[in-house]
Write a protein that holds these residues in place. Structure first.
Motif, mmCIF file in Angstrom:
data_model
loop_
_atom_site.group_PDB
_atom_site.id
_atom_site.type_symbol
_atom_site.label_atom_id
_atom_site.label_comp_id
_atom_site.label_asym_id
_atom_site.label_seq_id
_atom_site.Cartn_x
_atom_site.Cartn_y
_atom_site.Cartn_z
ATOM 1 N N VAL A 261 -13.585 -12.491 -5.830
ATOM 2 C CA VAL A 261 -13.606 -12.955 -7.145
ATOM 3 C C VAL A 261 -12.742 -11.765 -8.102
ATOM 4 O O VAL A 261 -11.857 -12.282 -8.730
ATOM 5 N N GLU A 262 -13.092 -10.626 -7.728
ATOM 6 C CA GLU A 262 -12.255 -9.717 -8.703
ATOM 7 C C GLU A 262 -11.162 -9.607 -8.375
ATOM 8 O O GLU A 262 -10.444 -9.221 -7.164
ATOM 9 N N SER A 263 -10.042 -9.844 -9.397
ATOM 10 C CA SER A 263 -8.648 -9.573 -8.811
ATOM 11 C C SER A 263 -7.889 -8.159 -9.447
ATOM 12 O O SER A 263 -6.795 -8.145 -8.986
ATOM 13 N N ASP A 264 -8.540 -7.520 -10.186
ATOM 14 C CA ASP A 264 -7.959 -6.307 -10.557
ATOM 15 C C ASP A 264 -8.117 -5.213 -9.375
ATOM 16 O O ASP A 264 -9.101 -4.633 -9.569
ATOM 17 N N LEU A 282 -8.445 6.779 8.099
ATOM 18 C CA LEU A 282 -7.768 5.490 8.217
ATOM 19 C C LEU A 282 -8.157 4.616 7.145
ATOM 20 O O LEU A 282 -9.605 4.452 7.282
ATOM 21 N N VAL A 283 -7.732 4.019 6.197
ATOM 22 C CA VAL A 283 -8.123 3.208 5.089
ATOM 23 C C VAL A 283 -7.714 1.668 5.784
ATOM 24 O O VAL A 283 -6.448 1.484 5.760
ATOM 25 N N ILE A 284 -8.734 0.690 5.619
ATOM 26 C CA ILE A 284 -8.253 -0.743 5.959
ATOM 27 C C ILE A 284 -8.740 -1.256 4.603
ATOM 28 O O ILE A 284 -10.096 -1.447 4.281
ATOM 29 N N ALA A 285 -7.951 -2.112 3.858
ATOM 30 C CA ALA A 285 -8.154 -2.730 2.733
ATOM 31 C C ALA A 285 -7.828 -4.139 2.798
ATOM 32 O O ALA A 285 -6.671 -4.637 3.205
ATOM 33 N N THR A 286 -8.896 -4.823 2.302
ATOM 34 C CA THR A 286 -8.406 -6.414 2.146
ATOM 35 C C THR A 286 -8.720 -6.850 0.739
ATOM 36 O O THR A 286 -9.479 -6.449 0.012
ATOM 37 N N THR A 287 -7.558 -7.573 0.180
ATOM 38 C CA THR A 287 -7.453 -7.890 -0.980
ATOM 39 C C THR A 287 -8.022 -9.268 -1.485
ATOM 40 O O THR A 287 -8.080 -9.631 -2.826
#
Length: 421
Positions: A261-264, A282-287
């Motif tokens: 939900v959060e888009s920012d 290591l950073v794993i980010a999912t948007t």
């Protein structure tokens, strides 16, 4: 009631068209379908691909406003422009009451062709008392957020009913007007705390989680049952799991996501990337598909992985810490995977999840929606160096894994149907 008797039942799943409400129900829906129940969903066309992929028919939203996690901010731009929590609550109040009225009309139409024996929904669905009263069928509510019940004095420090519930106070009360118009009996005082009211209105309330991740309560409703980590439906595991060779290269791995939900991304994902860029972590980010390419262009380093979506089950077993804005589903998955958390969320009830994370010391609650990079870095270091967080979440995970969520859910549903009949 035997499994054969249950197999003859028509079951309608109906709730808000957001991933946080739909996904937790899909595992139960497929399980009941496998037992021979006739299962259908009432849901937005936004979930057409999901319904087809899991093999369940659905009735699309017709009269109701087809709001989902992708469209709600476009339909109600004041949700973005308003930062005052009180004003936000008024906006949500308007949205939820209109949705309850319109979706109830849709469900009335559905009943004419699909005379359901049972409705399964989630805990904040305002149509619960309307459905029970109109159709005289049991309604099972699934707690996809922390339980909204009265705690013992001093049990916690951020009470959900006062701070985050969509409360209907004195004066103009659109929900009371809706209930009155439909002839649904209620006490005026009950609907001030709407989440507690809806909990009590359900014929059966299945709370995701366990008492060990819950505050002590003075008065727990008799309809409440804990079912452990009720999970979304997952197709049988394939050989095409997500994998990156850097998972084996780094000893410290951080997984960060802001949910669907959060888009920012500037609230949590970007400060996390900034905190660890070109470090030994290591950073794993999912948007969730929000600004992925821009983030890839802005944050370029071997130790950063940025994708729209990666299955949590493919990442969490490798991770050292999970950075979250307080989504309840992700928190439950983190517990199951014995993964300590750094939490930063305030609105839509997320501060209640974050408060539990801090209260039970399975992670650190940063008590903000927009933490600095330094605050995130320091919290991760504290989690990695202080074994109390890992020990606590291991104990909580062991407790949660003693529950069989689907078997328990079916057991309680059978008991309910026997009682109602």
């Amino acid at each position: 009631m035997t499994t054969n008797e249950l197999a003859s039942k028509k079951i309608l799943f109906a709730t808000y068209s957001s991933e946080g409400h739909i996904n937790p129900l899909t595992g139960m829906a497929k399980h009941l379908q496998g037992l021979g129940c006739e299962v259908k969903f009432y849901v937005s066309d936004h979930f057409d691909a999901k319904m087809k992929s899991i093999g369940i028919d659905y009735y699309p939203i017709s009269k109701a406003n087809d709001s989902n996690s992708e469209t709600i901010r476009k339909q109600y731009p004041e949700l973005i422009t308003t930062n005052d929590p009180v004003e936000k609550h008024k906006i949500y109040q308007k949205i939820l009451v209109k949705t309850a009225k319109d979706s109830f009309e849709d469900i009335q139409d559905i009943y004419s062709s699909f005379p359901f024996d049972l409705v399964i929904t989630t805990c904040a669905y305002l149509s619960i008392p309307l459905i029970r009263y109109k159709f005289q069928v049991p309604v099972v509510s699934v707690g996809v957020i922390p339980l909204a019940e009265d705690e013992e004095t001093g049990a916690k420090n951020t009470p959900l009913p006062q701070e985050n519930a969509i409360n209907f106070k004195e004066g103009s009360n659109p929900y009371a007007e809706l209930l009155t118009a439909q002839g649904v009996p209620y006490q005026k005082a009950e609907i001030v705390n709407i989440l507690k009211f809806l909990t009590r209105q359900a014929s059966l309330y299945l709370q995701i989680g366990t008492p060990e991740f819950e505050y002590k309560h003075d008065h727990l409703g008799e309809n409440i049952r804990y079912v452990g980590a009720l999970s979304p439906y997952l197709k049988p595991a394939s050989e095409n799991k997500w994998y990156d060779e850097r998972l084996e290269k780094y000893a410290k791995i951080v997984f960060v996501t802001q949910g669907t939900v959060e888009s920012d991304t500037a609230k949590l994902i970007e400060p996390t990337l900034q905190a660890f860029i070109n470090t030994d972590t290591l950073v794993i980010a999912t948007t969730g598909g929000k600004g992925t390419q821009l983030l890839k262009e802005k944050y370029v380093a071997d130790n950063l992985i940025i994708e729209d979506y990666i299955p949590y089950a493919d990442v969490m077993p490798y991770a050292s810490a999970y950075i979250t804005n307080g989504g309840y589903g992700g928190t439950i998955l983190s517990i199951r995977n014995r993964l300590p958390l750094v939490a930063a969320g305030l609105h839509e009830g997320k501060n209640e999840v974050c408060a539990r994370i801090g209260y039970f010391k399975i992670g650190i609650d940063l008590k903000t929606e927009s933490p600095t990079s330094q605050a995130i870095y320091d919290a991760v270091q504290e989690i990695l160096e202080n074994k109390v967080y890992k020990d606590n979440i291991v104990n909580l995970s062991d407790d949660m894994n003693t529950y069989n969520p689907l078997a328990l859910s079916v057991k309680y549903i059978k008991e309910l149907l026997n009682k109602e009949s």
